[in-house]
Design an enzyme around this catalytic site. Structure first.
Site: not given
Length: 301
Positions: A35, A71-72, A74-75, A78, A96, A127, A278
């Protein structure tokens, strides 16, 4: 890297019913459930391939090596951490705040664990509650949802989480303020103001979209530099964002009956307004998507 691939305290929801929002987003997202803005290398590529291109573009800027930990923040569902495990041989941690995203990623990680992939973990937390360490950090499509008063804290967090030489790859939608618009011959109208209020109140509830550069208002690069990073690259992706949004809007229209059944007519209409509006703004240069490569100097402070 040791430990559970999931948060023990939330694993009791393993038998939970499917979240209707998962199905709503699956109506217009590609099979990777990514997304965020995709990236086309050839006009004929599918949205799914363009999303993988974008993830590879971001991972390539991180200088990943097998055995590192990524490290992601707001993954989502996935796609970035799964791609990193499959193609880069790195350990991963996904953060998340969505319980349904957490469940989905957890199940994908279980499958990879069975196949002997590198270690991957997903945690249902923000985070702010992460106190571990990582060699590299990606944040793709989450920063625009942060409150502006947390920007400085986020960059400070990323800086202290990584060793010297670490890289934060941040992909975010950016906007221009009124003065920027005037400078480029694009004065904002009342219609523009109404649409931006709709975006920040309905879609990006964290507040106004960040600006890329500058000090007044403070832009992404200034926040990164104040935390100690050197911004070593900025890539503009606006046209790709417009194309991504076109794909999403077309798919959502194709499934309008099911979308309305799942989310109601007001939500359906709001998402179409967001996607089409957008796309128009991206084509006109009022908003953009940028990847910022932020490097922690070897001689760190």
């Amino acid at each position: 890297m040791t430990g559970h691939i999931y948060d023990r305290e939330v694993d009791s929801d393993r038998q939970s019913q499917p979240d209707p929002w998962d199905e709503f987003f699956s109506l217009f997202l590609d099979p990777t459930r990514t997304y965020s803005c995709a990236f086309w290398t050839h006009p004929g590529e599918t949205l799914e391939q363009a999303q993988l291109n974008k993830i590879d573009l971001a991972l390539g800027k991180c200088g990943l090596r097998p055995g590192m930990t990524l490290l992601d923040v707001g993954c989502g569902w996935g796609s970035a951490i799964l791609r990193a495990m499959d193609t880069r041989g790195v350990n991963t941690i996904g953060l998340t705040l969505s319980r349904s995203e957490y469940r989905y990623v957890r199940d994908q990680l279980v499958d990879r664990l069975v196949r002997g992939s590198p270690c991957g973990r997903v945690w249902l937390r923000g985070w702010e509650d992460f106190d571990g360490h990582a060699d590299r950090i990606v944040c793709i499509g989450a920063f625009e949802h942060f409150r502006r008063d947390r920007y400085a804290d986020f960059f400070e967090f990323a800086y202290r989480t990584m060793p010297a030489g670490g890289v934060l790859l941040l992909q975010t939608i950016v906007g221009c303020d009124r003065e920027d618009g005037r400078a480029y011959g694009m004065p904002r109208t009342g219609v523009d103001d109404a649409f931006m209020r709709f975006l920040t109140e309905t879609i990006f509830a964290g507040g106004p979209l960040p600006t890329p550069t500058g000090r007044d208002p403070k832009g992404v690069t200034a926040y990164a530099e104040d935390a100690g990073f050197t911004v070593t690259g900025i890539q503009e992706m606006g046209p790709h964002y417009a194309t991504t949004l076109d794909h999403w809007a077309d798919a959502l229209r194709e499934h309008d009956d099911r979308a309305i059944e799942l989310a109601g007519p007001d939500i359906y209409s709001a998402y179409l307004r967001y996607l089409t509006g957008c796309a128009d703004y991206a084509r006109r240069g009022r908003i953009d998507v940028m990847q910022f490569t932020c490097t922690k100097p070897i001689a760190s402070r």
